[in-house]
Motif scaffolding. Structure first.
Motif, PDB file in Angstrom:
ATOM      1  N   THR A   1       0.843  -1.190   0.000  1.00 13.44           N
ATOM      2  CA  THR A   1       0.000   0.000   0.000  1.00 13.44           C
ATOM      3  C   THR A   1       0.878   1.240   0.000  1.00 13.44           C
ATOM      4  O   THR A   1       2.009   1.211   0.502  1.00 13.44           O
ATOM      5  CB  THR A   1      -0.929   0.034   1.223  1.00 13.44           C
ATOM      6  OG1 THR A   1      -1.718   1.232   1.200  1.00 13.44           O
ATOM      7  CG2 THR A   1      -0.139   0.008   2.529  1.00 13.44           C
ATOM      8  N   ALA A   2       0.359   2.316  -0.554  1.00 13.40           N
ATOM      9  CA  ALA A   2       1.059   3.594  -0.490  1.00 13.40           C
ATOM     10  C   ALA A   2       0.652   4.388   0.747  1.00 13.40           C
ATOM     11  O   ALA A   2       1.215   5.434   1.038  1.00 13.40           O
ATOM     12  CB  ALA A   2       0.764   4.415  -1.746  1.00 13.40           C
ATOM     13  N   SER A   3      -0.333   3.869   1.497  1.00 15.67           N
ATOM     14  CA  SER A   3      -0.865   4.571   2.659  1.00 15.67           C
ATOM     15  C   SER A   3      -0.086   4.210   3.917  1.00 15.67           C
ATOM     16  O   SER A   3      -0.083   3.052   4.351  1.00 15.67           O
ATOM     17  CB  SER A   3      -2.347   4.213   2.854  1.00 15.67           C
ATOM     18  OG  SER A   3      -2.812   4.675   4.110  1.00 15.67           O
ATOM     19  N   ARG A   4       0.572   5.194   4.506  1.00 18.32           N
ATOM     20  CA  ARG A   4       1.269   4.937   5.772  1.00 18.32           C
ATOM     21  C   ARG A   4       0.281   4.636   6.892  1.00 18.32           C
ATOM     22  O   ARG A   4       0.607   3.909   7.828  1.00 18.32           O
ATOM     23  CB  ARG A   4       2.148   6.130   6.144  1.00 18.32           C
ATOM     24  CG  ARG A   4       3.417   6.241   5.301  1.00 18.32           C
ATOM     25  CD  ARG A   4       4.397   7.223   5.921  1.00 18.32           C
ATOM     26  NE  ARG A   4       5.648   7.277   5.172  1.00 18.32           N
ATOM     27  CZ  ARG A   4       6.711   7.981   5.553  1.00 18.32           C
ATOM     28  NH1 ARG A   4       6.642   8.697   6.680  1.00 18.32           N
ATOM     29  NH2 ARG A   4       7.807   7.972   4.840  1.00 18.32           N
ATOM     30  N   PHE A   5      -0.909   5.196   6.789  1.00 22.66           N
ATOM     31  CA  PHE A   5      -1.910   4.896   7.810  1.00 22.66           C
ATOM     32  C   PHE A   5      -2.270   3.411   7.787  1.00 22.66           C
ATOM     33  O   PHE A   5      -2.319   2.758   8.827  1.00 22.66           O
ATOM     34  CB  PHE A   5      -3.171   5.735   7.613  1.00 22.66           C
ATOM     35  CG  PHE A   5      -4.305   5.284   8.513  1.00 22.66           C
ATOM     36  CD1 PHE A   5      -4.288   5.564   9.866  1.00 22.66           C
ATOM     37  CD2 PHE A   5      -5.371   4.550   8.000  1.00 22.66           C
ATOM     38  CE1 PHE A   5      -5.313   5.129  10.697  1.00 22.66           C
ATOM     39  CE2 PHE A   5      -6.400   4.118   8.824  1.00 22.66           C
ATOM     40  CZ  PHE A   5      -6.368   4.413  10.167  1.00 22.66           C
TER      41      PHE A   5
ATOM     42  N   LEU B   1      -6.091  -6.111  -2.901  1.00 21.35           N
ATOM     43  CA  LEU B   1      -6.444  -6.895  -1.709  1.00 21.35           C
ATOM     44  C   LEU B   1      -5.268  -7.119  -0.768  1.00 21.35           C
ATOM     45  O   LEU B   1      -5.473  -7.529   0.382  1.00 21.35           O
ATOM     46  CB  LEU B   1      -7.009  -8.262  -2.138  1.00 21.35           C
ATOM     47  CG  LEU B   1      -8.320  -8.277  -2.911  1.00 21.35           C
ATOM     48  CD1 LEU B   1      -8.682  -9.716  -3.283  1.00 21.35           C
ATOM     49  CD2 LEU B   1      -9.439  -7.641  -2.097  1.00 21.35           C
ATOM     50  N   GLN B   2      -4.060  -6.853  -1.220  1.00 24.63           N
ATOM     51  CA  GLN B   2      -2.886  -7.309  -0.481  1.00 24.63           C
ATOM     52  C   GLN B   2      -2.807  -6.748   0.943  1.00 24.63           C
ATOM     53  O   GLN B   2      -2.585  -7.493   1.899  1.00 24.63           O
ATOM     54  CB  GLN B   2      -1.620  -6.958  -1.271  1.00 24.63           C
ATOM     55  CG  GLN B   2      -1.444  -7.821  -2.511  1.00 24.63           C
ATOM     56  CD  GLN B   2      -0.246  -7.415  -3.351  1.00 24.63           C
ATOM     57  OE1 GLN B   2       0.410  -6.382  -3.114  1.00 24.63           O
ATOM     58  NE2 GLN B   2       0.067  -8.215  -4.361  1.00 24.63           N
ATOM     59  N   ILE B   3      -2.978  -5.441   1.081  1.00 22.44           N
ATOM     60  CA  ILE B   3      -2.869  -4.869   2.422  1.00 22.44           C
ATOM     61  C   ILE B   3      -3.972  -5.388   3.333  1.00 22.44           C
ATOM     62  O   ILE B   3      -3.775  -5.575   4.539  1.00 22.44           O
ATOM     63  CB  ILE B   3      -2.880  -3.321   2.373  1.00 22.44           C
ATOM     64  CG1 ILE B   3      -2.558  -2.731   3.751  1.00 22.44           C
ATOM     65  CG2 ILE B   3      -4.206  -2.801   1.854  1.00 22.44           C
ATOM     66  CD1 ILE B   3      -1.187  -3.088   4.277  1.00 22.44           C
ATOM     67  N   TRP B   4      -5.143  -5.693   2.763  1.00 19.51           N
ATOM     68  CA  TRP B   4      -6.253  -6.192   3.572  1.00 19.51           C
ATOM     69  C   TRP B   4      -6.018  -7.641   3.994  1.00 19.51           C
ATOM     70  O   TRP B   4      -6.446  -8.048   5.089  1.00 19.51           O
ATOM     71  CB  TRP B   4      -7.567  -6.045   2.814  1.00 19.51           C
ATOM     72  CG  TRP B   4      -7.835  -4.613   2.451  1.00 19.51           C
ATOM     73  CD1 TRP B   4      -7.745  -4.039   1.223  1.00 19.51           C
ATOM     74  CD2 TRP B   4      -8.176  -3.558   3.362  1.00 19.51           C
ATOM     75  NE1 TRP B   4      -8.015  -2.696   1.295  1.00 19.51           N
ATOM     76  CE2 TRP B   4      -8.290  -2.367   2.595  1.00 19.51           C
ATOM     77  CE3 TRP B   4      -8.402  -3.503   4.731  1.00 19.51           C
ATOM     78  CZ2 TRP B   4      -8.617  -1.151   3.160  1.00 19.51           C
ATOM     79  CZ3 TRP B   4      -8.727  -2.273   5.304  1.00 19.51           C
ATOM     80  CH2 TRP B   4      -8.830  -1.120   4.530  1.00 19.51           C
ATOM     81  N   ILE B   5      -5.339  -8.421   3.160  1.00 20.24           N
ATOM     82  CA  ILE B   5      -4.961  -9.776   3.563  1.00 20.24           C
ATOM     83  C   ILE B   5      -3.978  -9.706   4.732  1.00 20.24           C
ATOM     84  O   ILE B   5      -4.078 -10.458   5.705  1.00 20.24           O
ATOM     85  CB  ILE B   5      -4.335 -10.550   2.382  1.00 20.24           C
ATOM     86  CG1 ILE B   5      -5.360 -10.713   1.249  1.00 20.24           C
ATOM     87  CG2 ILE B   5      -3.809 -11.910   2.841  1.00 20.24           C
ATOM     88  CD1 ILE B   5      -6.581 -11.526   1.628  1.00 20.24           C
ATOM     89  N   LEU B   6      -3.023  -8.783   4.631  1.00 19.12           N
ATOM     90  CA  LEU B   6      -2.060  -8.611   5.719  1.00 19.12           C
ATOM     91  C   LEU B   6      -2.758  -8.186   7.003  1.00 19.12           C
ATOM     92  O   LEU B   6      -2.476  -8.720   8.085  1.00 19.12           O
ATOM     93  CB  LEU B   6      -1.004  -7.572   5.318  1.00 19.12           C
ATOM     94  CG  LEU B   6       0.086  -7.294   6.353  1.00 19.12           C
ATOM     95  CD1 LEU B   6       0.868  -8.554   6.678  1.00 19.12           C
ATOM     96  CD2 LEU B   6       1.024  -6.188   5.857  1.00 19.12           C
ATOM     97  N   ILE B   7      -3.682  -7.238   6.893  1.00 25.01           N
ATOM     98  CA  ILE B   7      -4.439  -6.803   8.075  1.00 25.01           C
ATOM     99  C   ILE B   7      -5.231  -7.970   8.649  1.00 25.01           C
ATOM    100  O   ILE B   7      -5.256  -8.181   9.871  1.00 25.01           O
ATOM    101  CB  ILE B   7      -5.359  -5.628   7.706  1.00 25.01           C
ATOM    102  CG1 ILE B   7      -4.521  -4.358   7.454  1.00 25.01           C
ATOM    103  CG2 ILE B   7      -6.394  -5.371   8.798  1.00 25.01           C
ATOM    104  CD1 ILE B   7      -5.302  -3.201   6.887  1.00 25.01           C
ATOM    105  N   GLY B   8      -5.880  -8.757   7.767  1.00 27.34           N
ATOM    106  CA  GLY B   8      -6.638  -9.906   8.244  1.00 27.34           C
ATOM    107  C   GLY B   8      -5.761 -10.907   8.973  1.00 27.34           C
ATOM    108  O   GLY B   8      -6.141 -11.437  10.030  1.00 27.34           O
ATOM    109  N   GLY B   9      -4.569 -11.170   8.438  1.00 21.99           N
ATOM    110  CA  GLY B   9      -3.654 -12.092   9.100  1.00 21.99           C
ATOM    111  C   GLY B   9      -3.223 -11.590  10.460  1.00 21.99           C
ATOM    112  O   GLY B   9      -3.136 -12.363  11.431  1.00 21.99           O
ATOM    113  N   ARG B  10      -2.954 -10.296  10.554  1.00 24.16           N
ATOM    114  CA  ARG B  10      -2.558  -9.722  11.859  1.00 24.16           C
ATOM    115  C   ARG B  10      -3.702  -9.806  12.862  1.00 24.16           C
ATOM    116  O   ARG B  10      -3.475 -10.065  14.056  1.00 24.16           O
ATOM    117  CB  ARG B  10      -2.122  -8.273  11.665  1.00 24.16           C
ATOM    118  CG  ARG B  10      -0.862  -8.120  10.859  1.00 24.16           C
ATOM    119  CD  ARG B  10       0.371  -8.557  11.621  1.00 24.16           C
ATOM    120  NE  ARG B  10       0.876  -7.478  12.461  1.00 24.16           N
ATOM    121  CZ  ARG B  10       1.923  -7.597  13.264  1.00 24.16           C
ATOM    122  NH1 ARG B  10       2.558  -8.756  13.370  1.00 24.16           N
ATOM    123  NH2 ARG B  10       2.356  -6.573  13.991  1.00 24.16           N
TER     124      ARG B  10
END
Length: 387
Positions: free
Chosen positions: A19-23, A80-89
């Motif tokens: 993601t390009a979003s630091r948030f 979807l990539q950042i959301w997969i990472l968030i889901g895993g965390r």
């Protein structure tokens, strides 16, 4: 804990690959703390009912699943990539067994020795900290080279695969070596009892501040190391090792002193040190340091590690001293809930504030949080059950 520590110094770089979003990168960094916080109390109370081993095995299995998910974002479309990472965390955080582990210590150790016992439990945690913080970036580089992966993403993904495998190994060790024990208490103390205790709430809020600061520090660390010092992850050990030495010395020296009844002045002093480290992290020029010199990161980092190393064993020990045996799991569950809420809030807020050109909001928030910890410890009366 090794699984969390391995990715701690490099997670920001990993998240920014998707993601390009630091948030969003900061949210992914800290969001495991959200589900950790949600499940600490339920699992702590469950361990009061069914014994510690069952809950520890359950939590480690769930944590393993979340680790495997965190390794796979690159398999999915970019959107979807950042959301997969968030889901895993978030799944990682559902394995919320920290309070259960500390409650197991409290089950067997007399109150006057608990700070030292918590520090002894901190030996493997501290070893994991050293191996993870120093070894994580090095291992990521080695994995990337050996497997011909992109260093910032593929190598770090391999750390998550390793974490999941080690978590499953831990299940085997728990099944073989940890005795099955039953709580002698028929029913855990009501949650309302724990929430009414002023002394417990003061420590709980202090735990929130401690992890809030820790999560914020490790979000900014790789950015500062890269942008200010031009370091790549395989060089982090050069400044992290001195910090970790200070952390280890502080953990045992301060916990031994705390067992002699000096908790409040020690904890207050440590929060003051943390406030100083926050200021120097963003304003090294205040003591004549060039922001592009390694000391600009080494000095505030060392001060933070001293404060963190001292407070980490003291606070859960004080929780167990202020709670009756029927509420160890519940009280430590509330404490760890606040700690992991701090991890979540620290990562998310650091990600949001890092988008600003000015660092004034970040330094103000961290310094103010540390001073609040000083005030809480100044008002705290240890060892008063139900006060």
């Amino acid at each position: 804990m090794l699984g969390l520590f391995l990715v701690l110094p490099v997670f920001t770089l990993y998240g920014l690959q998707f993601t390009a979003s630091r948030f969003l990168a900061g949210f992914a960094f800290g969001c495991y703390g959200l589900t950790m916080a949600i499940f600490q109390i339920p699992l702590g109370r469950w361990s009061d009912r069914v014994g510690r081993r069952k809950v520890l095995i359950f939590g480690m299995t769930v944590f393993s699943l979340g680790s495997f998910i965190c390794a796979t974002p690159a398999w999915f479309p970019q959107s979807l990539q950042i959301w997969i990472l968030i889901g895993g965390r978030l799944v990682q955080g559902c394995g919320a067994i920290v309070s259960t582990a500390f409650a197991a210590v409290a089950d067997h150790i007399e109150p006057e020795y608990r700070s030292t016992a918590m520090a002894a439990l901190g030996i493997p945690i501290g070893a994991s900290f050293v191996v993870g913080i120093v070894g994580g970036p090095l291992l990521a580089g080695l994995f990337a080279k050996a497997l011909h992966l992109k260093a910032d993403a593929g190598g770090i993904a391999a750390l998550f695969w390793l974490t999941g495998a080690l978590s499953l190994l831990t299940d085997g060790l728990l099944l073989r070596y940890l005795p099955e024990t039953r709580s002698e208490v028929k029913s855990p103390a009501p949650l309302s009892y724990v929430l009414r205790s002023g002394s417990l709430l003061a420590v709980d809020l202090s735990g929130f501040i401690l992890n809030f600061f820790m999560s914020s520090f490790f979000f900014y660390f790789p950015l500062m190391a890269k942008l200010q010092l031009g370091m790549n992850p395989t060089q982090y050990y050069e400044i992290l090792l001195p910090m970790l030495v200070a952390n280890g010395i502080a953990m045992f020296a301060i916990s031994r002193s705390a067992d002699k009844g000096r908790v409040r002045p020690l904890a207050s002093a440590l929060f003051l040190i943390m406030a100083v480290s926050a200021v120097l992290l963003f304003r090294p020029g205040m003591v004549g340091l060039d922001p592009r010199h390694v000391l600009a990161l080494l000095l505030p980092g060392t001060l933070f590690f001293i404060a963190f190393g001292g407070l980490e064993p003291i606070l859960p020990s004080e929780v167990s001293k202020s709670a009756p045996p029927s509420a160890y799991g519940t009280a430590l569950g509330v404490y760890n809930t606040m700690q992991f809420l701090g991890s979540f809030a620290g990562g998310a807020l650091a990600g949001a504030l890092s988008r600003l050109r000015s660092t004034t909001p970040a330094v103000t928030v961290l310094a103010a949080a540390s001073m609040l910890g000083l005030v809480l410890m100044g008002a705290f009366r240890p060892g008063v059950k139900g006060s």
